[in-house]
Structures are given as structure tokens and as C-alpha cells.
Motif scaffolding. Sequence first.
Motif, PDB file in Angstrom:
ATOM      1  N   HIS A  92       5.329   1.611   1.014  1.00 37.51           N
ATOM      2  CA  HIS A  92       6.394   1.200   0.087  1.00 37.51           C
ATOM      3  C   HIS A  92       7.439   2.310  -0.014  1.00 37.51           C
ATOM      4  N   THR A  96      11.245   2.182   1.700  1.00 38.93           N
ATOM      5  CA  THR A  96      12.342   2.244   0.743  1.00 38.93           C
ATOM      6  C   THR A  96      13.278   3.398   1.079  1.00 38.93           C
ATOM      7  N   THR A 102      12.601  -2.858   0.572  1.00 39.00           N
ATOM      8  CA  THR A 102      11.473  -2.806  -0.341  1.00 39.00           C
ATOM      9  C   THR A 102      10.464  -3.879   0.047  1.00 39.00           C
ATOM     10  N   ASN A 104       6.251  -5.113  -0.514  1.00 32.34           N
ATOM     11  CA  ASN A 104       4.969  -4.954  -1.191  1.00 32.34           C
ATOM     12  C   ASN A 104       3.899  -5.217  -0.152  1.00 32.34           C
TER      13      ASN A 104
END
Length: 107
Positions: A92, A96, A102, A104
Motif C-alpha cells: 500500500h 502510493t 492506492t 488495498n
Amino acid sequence: MNESEFNQRVDDTLSTIEELLDEAETDLDYINNGGVLTVICENQSQIIFTRQTPVLQLWLAARSGGFHFDYDFDVQTWLRDSDKAPLNDVLHTVFTEQAGETFNFAL
């Protein structure tokens, strides 16, 4: 864990990452060649996953550094060897910071 189990866990992890990238609406590309998954970011930087069979680790190379992960059977996930951070959390942060994307990850 024997070598066969290790290779299967790495293959499963890399496949899951590929599936997530396929499903996401991003400009990230990837190449999987011989157990090395290279993710190419829009800015042309790379995030590289490699299997390290002799030490039974999954390695991750990113702009922020190189990270080594061991599979932990108690929590059923890859944990960074230096501080036990889960691979999901590290990915993550890396994606980023480096790709501006982004995700998950549920590995």
C-alpha cells in the motif's frame, strides 16, 4: 516449508497482485517472467518482486528500498523480516508513494 510449497505461495501471491492490477483502472503495466514480477509505473519507475528460493523469501525492490518477506504460517501472510510489517501494508505504501496509486492488497 519445503521448496515446492514456497514456490506455490509465491506464485499465488504474484497472481493475486496481477489480478488486482488487471481489475484496477490504472496506467500500470506489468511483466511476469520466470517468477519475477515487474510493475511499470506511469512515471516509468519499477516495482519488482522476486522469489529467493535459497532463503525462502519474497523480495520487493522499490524506490524506497529493498524489502525481504518471510511467510508466517500463524498469521497466513508474508511479513517483512526487519520489522514484521505485513506485505499488504508495505505494498500500500510503496504503490502510493511510487506510482501514485492506492490499492488495498489482500494477500
